[in-house]
Design a protein around this motif. Structure first.
Motif, PDB file in Angstrom:
ATOM      1  N   PRO A   1       0.843  -1.210   0.000  1.00 18.01           N
ATOM      2  CA  PRO A   1       0.000   0.000   0.000  1.00 18.01           C
ATOM      3  C   PRO A   1       0.872   1.252   0.000  1.00 18.01           C
ATOM      4  CG  PRO A   1       0.173  -0.845   2.227  1.00 18.01           C
ATOM      5  CD  PRO A   1       0.945  -1.811   1.352  1.00 18.01           C
ATOM      6  N   GLY A   2       0.413   2.303  -0.656  1.00 18.26           N
ATOM      7  CA  GLY A   2       1.190   3.535  -0.739  1.00 18.26           C
ATOM      8  C   GLY A   2       0.975   4.394   0.491  1.00 18.26           C
ATOM      9  N   GLU A   3       1.621   4.037   1.594  1.00 17.01           N
ATOM     10  CA  GLU A   3       1.452   4.751   2.856  1.00 17.01           C
ATOM     11  C   GLU A   3       2.565   5.791   3.005  1.00 17.01           C
ATOM     12  OE1 GLU A   3       0.921   2.270   6.236  1.00 17.01           O
ATOM     13  OE2 GLU A   3      -0.568   0.987   5.261  1.00 17.01           O
ATOM     14  N   ILE A   4       2.187   7.053   2.944  1.00 12.52           N
ATOM     15  CA  ILE A   4       3.143   8.154   3.078  1.00 12.52           C
ATOM     16  C   ILE A   4       3.129   8.625   4.520  1.00 12.52           C
ATOM     17  CG2 ILE A   4       3.698  10.503   2.339  1.00 12.52           C
ATOM     18  CD1 ILE A   4       2.288   9.895  -0.306  1.00 12.52           C
ATOM     19  N   HIS A   5       4.281   8.601   5.160  1.00  9.22           N
ATOM     20  CA  HIS A   5       4.374   8.988   6.565  1.00  9.22           C
ATOM     21  C   HIS A   5       4.542  10.504   6.678  1.00  9.22           C
ATOM     22  CE1 HIS A   5       4.526   4.914   8.261  1.00  9.22           C
ATOM     23  NE2 HIS A   5       5.121   4.598   7.118  1.00  9.22           N
ATOM     24  N   HIS A   6       3.509  11.186   6.221  1.00 14.11           N
ATOM     25  CA  HIS A   6       3.476  12.650   6.286  1.00 14.11           C
ATOM     26  C   HIS A   6       2.028  13.064   6.024  1.00 14.11           C
ATOM     27  CE1 HIS A   6       5.273  16.424   6.746  1.00 14.11           C
ATOM     28  NE2 HIS A   6       6.242  16.384   5.857  1.00 14.11           N
ATOM     29  N   PHE A   7       1.702  14.334   6.293  1.00 19.80           N
ATOM     30  CA  PHE A   7       0.334  14.772   6.039  1.00 19.80           C
ATOM     31  C   PHE A   7       0.191  15.462   4.691  1.00 19.80           C
ATOM     32  CE2 PHE A   7       2.300  18.443   7.970  1.00 19.80           C
ATOM     33  CZ  PHE A   7       1.744  19.537   7.327  1.00 19.80           C
ATOM     34  N   ILE A   8       1.305  15.600   3.951  1.00 18.79           N
ATOM     35  CA  ILE A   8       1.271  16.159   2.602  1.00 18.79           C
ATOM     36  C   ILE A   8       2.135  15.305   1.690  1.00 18.79           C
ATOM     37  CG2 ILE A   8       0.924  18.530   3.395  1.00 18.79           C
ATOM     38  CD1 ILE A   8       3.894  19.037   2.819  1.00 18.79           C
TER      39      ILE A   8
ATOM     40  N   TYR B   1      13.199  30.793   5.870  1.00 15.94           N
ATOM     41  CA  TYR B   1      14.357  29.930   5.661  1.00 15.94           C
ATOM     42  C   TYR B   1      14.691  29.098   6.895  1.00 15.94           C
ATOM     43  CZ  TYR B   1      15.210  31.953   1.112  1.00 15.94           C
ATOM     44  OH  TYR B   1      15.077  32.329  -0.203  1.00 15.94           O
ATOM     45  N   GLY B   2      14.253  29.555   8.076  1.00 18.60           N
ATOM     46  CA  GLY B   2      14.394  28.718   9.257  1.00 18.60           C
ATOM     47  C   GLY B   2      13.560  27.456   9.127  1.00 18.60           C
ATOM     48  N   GLY B   3      12.315  27.608   8.604  1.00 12.86           N
ATOM     49  CA  GLY B   3      11.468  26.442   8.374  1.00 12.86           C
ATOM     50  C   GLY B   3      12.040  25.516   7.319  1.00 12.86           C
ATOM     51  N   ILE B   4      12.525  26.093   6.232  1.00 12.31           N
ATOM     52  CA  ILE B   4      13.130  25.290   5.167  1.00 12.31           C
ATOM     53  C   ILE B   4      14.329  24.507   5.692  1.00 12.31           C
ATOM     54  CG2 ILE B   4      14.493  25.434   3.036  1.00 12.31           C
ATOM     55  CD1 ILE B   4      12.659  27.577   2.067  1.00 12.31           C
TER      56      ILE B   4
ATOM     57  N   LYS C   1      13.503   8.281   7.784  1.00 12.66           N
ATOM     58  CA  LYS C   1      12.568   7.570   6.910  1.00 12.66           C
ATOM     59  C   LYS C   1      11.127   7.906   7.265  1.00 12.66           C
ATOM     60  CE  LYS C   1      11.362   3.008   5.110  1.00 12.66           C
ATOM     61  NZ  LYS C   1      11.700   1.570   5.087  1.00 12.66           N
ATOM     62  N   ASN C   2      10.804   7.896   8.560  1.00 12.02           N
ATOM     63  CA  ASN C   2       9.457   8.239   9.011  1.00 12.02           C
ATOM     64  C   ASN C   2       9.525   9.525   9.816  1.00 12.02           C
ATOM     65  OD1 ASN C   2       8.470   5.869   7.864  1.00 12.02           O
ATOM     66  ND2 ASN C   2       8.732   4.709   9.763  1.00 12.02           N
ATOM     67  N   PRO C   3       9.053  10.656   9.262  1.00 10.04           N
ATOM     68  CA  PRO C   3       9.121  11.920   9.978  1.00 10.04           C
ATOM     69  C   PRO C   3       8.413  11.849  11.327  1.00 10.04           C
ATOM     70  CG  PRO C   3       8.482  12.265   7.686  1.00 10.04           C
ATOM     71  CD  PRO C   3       8.442  10.793   7.936  1.00 10.04           C
ATOM     72  N   GLY C   4       9.063  12.405  12.363  1.00 12.88           N
ATOM     73  CA  GLY C   4       8.493  12.391  13.695  1.00 12.88           C
ATOM     74  C   GLY C   4       7.656  13.623  13.950  1.00 12.88           C
ATOM     75  N   LEU C   5       7.294  13.808  15.233  1.00  7.14           N
ATOM     76  CA  LEU C   5       6.440  14.928  15.612  1.00  7.14           C
ATOM     77  C   LEU C   5       7.102  16.261  15.293  1.00  7.14           C
ATOM     78  CD1 LEU C   5       3.906  16.022  16.990  1.00  7.14           C
ATOM     79  CD2 LEU C   5       5.108  15.797  19.188  1.00  7.14           C
TER      80      LEU C   5
ATOM     81  N   VAL D   1       5.528  19.213  12.993  1.00  3.96           N
ATOM     82  CA  VAL D   1       5.330  20.572  13.502  1.00  3.96           C
ATOM     83  C   VAL D   1       6.085  21.580  12.638  1.00  3.96           C
ATOM     84  CG1 VAL D   1       5.773  22.130  15.438  1.00  3.96           C
ATOM     85  CG2 VAL D   1       4.878  19.835  15.869  1.00  3.96           C
ATOM     86  N   ALA D   2       7.325  21.244  12.255  1.00  2.22           N
ATOM     87  CA  ALA D   2       8.118  22.144  11.415  1.00  2.22           C
ATOM     88  C   ALA D   2       7.446  22.362  10.065  1.00  2.22           C
ATOM     89  CB  ALA D   2       9.530  21.578  11.224  1.00  2.22           C
ATOM     90  N   THR D   3       6.870  21.302   9.491  1.00  2.00           N
ATOM     91  CA  THR D   3       6.192  21.427   8.203  1.00  2.00           C
ATOM     92  C   THR D   3       4.927  22.271   8.334  1.00  2.00           C
ATOM     93  OG1 THR D   3       7.051  19.253   7.560  1.00  2.00           O
ATOM     94  CG2 THR D   3       5.272  20.152   6.238  1.00  2.00           C
ATOM     95  N   VAL D   4       4.191  22.091   9.433  1.00  2.00           N
ATOM     96  CA  VAL D   4       3.015  22.934   9.684  1.00  2.00           C
ATOM     97  C   VAL D   4       3.430  24.401   9.773  1.00  2.00           C
ATOM     98  CG1 VAL D   4       1.253  23.523  11.396  1.00  2.00           C
ATOM     99  CG2 VAL D   4       1.622  21.141  10.773  1.00  2.00           C
ATOM    100  N   MET D   5       4.523  24.672  10.471  1.00  2.00           N
ATOM    101  CA  MET D   5       5.015  26.047  10.581  1.00  2.00           C
ATOM    102  C   MET D   5       5.379  26.609   9.211  1.00  2.00           C
ATOM    103  SD  MET D   5       5.006  27.217  13.696  1.00  2.00           S
ATOM    104  CE  MET D   5       6.171  28.565  13.507  1.00  2.00           C
ATOM    105  N   TYR D   6       6.051  25.804   8.421  1.00  2.00           N
ATOM    106  CA  TYR D   6       6.566  26.247   7.119  1.00  2.00           C
ATOM    107  C   TYR D   6       5.462  26.429   6.088  1.00  2.00           C
ATOM    108  CZ  TYR D   6       8.983  25.449   2.618  1.00  2.00           C
ATOM    109  OH  TYR D   6       9.425  25.523   1.317  1.00  2.00           O
ATOM    110  N   THR D   7       4.471  25.528   6.099  1.00  2.00           N
ATOM    111  CA  THR D   7       3.448  25.549   5.048  1.00  2.00           C
ATOM    112  C   THR D   7       2.180  26.295   5.441  1.00  2.00           C
ATOM    113  OG1 THR D   7       2.524  23.433   5.807  1.00  2.00           O
ATOM    114  CG2 THR D   7       4.234  23.345   4.109  1.00  2.00           C
TER     115      THR D   7
END
Length: 311
Positions: free
Chosen positions: A172-179, A253-256, A266-270, A274-280
């Motif tokens: 199954p194509g399970e992506i360990h991220h919300f985007i 650029y801090g978020g990037i 391999k599997n992004p943690g909390l 959180v960093a991706t939520v801040m950045y996006t």
């Protein structure tokens, strides 16, 4: 070893947030508030610059209005789908939807990067070469810079989208991220990823660091020029014209840097989530408020517009 099914899949499963109903409701309200504030703040910036003659004729605010459009596009690429999945039992995104999100995610992120670079160059010319500002930052040149800032990311995004579309994915194509971002999606492919990884480490690195290096160089000259100003008042005034832009650059650029320049797991943690939520999400919401609250010209323009329309 588990058997790999490389049949073309129709959708991906997204993992990234808690599946507990209480947490999901809180996240839904949080993300919805962020999205509405982002749209409201950036639309206010665009309309304010459009309605105020003084701002409309200033290159810095022309670029700021372009940045606001990019922020709205960036937030819209991520948040509506996230809102749907937060309340869904099965958190999925279609194959075509994933590729579309990759394209616009990279595109608007790069547009924002190039716009911040253009704004830094504008501040450099204004502070270091004020006598030549009108000629160096003419309306025609600003249009050329904006056109490049919107065009170059198209080529960059299209390159990665085409490369990702050529990959086969395991079921199954399970992506360990919300985007759908490049690295998490590459984790579920069954194809050889050496070419795309090489491009990410070369072209991708140059594309991200190029505008940032230009910003650093611009501010190195700016700070050098400011330090030569004899009066403390003159120095504070010069610094104040750069304060809002510096704040946005540090946040962006801090978020990037946190998302892309730390060792890849391999599997992004909390922390990665959180960093991706801040950045996006959070940064596109904060940008207009930073420019409005920290910028005296924006506040003065807001008062002028309000007086014209409510008195």
């Amino acid at each position: 070893m588990a058997q790999k099914n490389t049949t073309q899949i129709s959708e991906f499963l997204l993992h990234g947030f808690s599946s507990q109903p209480e947490v999901q409701r809180v996240l839904f309200l949080l993300f919805l508030s962020i999205y509405l504030l982002s749209l409201f703040g950036n639309m206010t910036i665009i309309l304010l610059i459009r309605c105020d003659m003084q701002l409309r004729q200033t290159p810095m605010y022309f670029f700021l209005s372009c940045l606001a459009v990019a922020d709205m596009g960036f937030a819209t690429t991520i948040i509506p789908k996230t809102l749907r999945n937060v309340l869904s039992h099965k958190k999925t995104i279609t194959y075509s939807g994933c590729l579309t999100q990759i394209f616009f995610y990279i595109y608007f992120g790069n547009v924002e990067s190039y716009m911040l670079s253009s704004m830094a160059f504008d501040r450099y010319v204004a502070i270091c070469h004020p006598m030549y500002y009108s000629s160096l930052m003419s309306h025609k040149r600003c249009l050329h810079m904006a056109t490049m800032s919107w065009t170059i990311p198209t080529i960059h995004s299209l390159l990665y989208t085409i490369l990702m579309a050529r990959l086969e994915f395991c079921n199954p194509g399970e992506i360990h991220h919300f985007i759908c971002d490049i690295n998490p999606v590459l984790e579920v492919t069954c194809s050889d990823t050496r070419v795309i990884n090489l491009i990410v480490m070369t072209e991708g690195l140059v594309d991200i660091l190029g505008p940032f290096v230009l910003i650093i160089i611009s501010y190195a000259f700016i700070f050098y020029s400011i330090m030569k100003i004899p009066s403390a008042i003159g120095k504070r005034k010069a610094f104040s014209t750069c304060g809002s832009h510096i704040s946005v650059v540090v946040l962006f650029y801090g978020g990037i840097s946190w998302v892309y320049f730390k060792p890849h797991a391999k599997n992004p943690g909390l922390q990665d989530t959180v960093a991706t939520v801040m950045y996006t999400m959070v940064i596109p919401m904060l940008n207009p408020f930073i420019y409005t609250l920290r910028n005296s010209e924006m506040k003065a323009a807001l008062r002028r517009v309000m007086r014209q329309h409510f008195h």
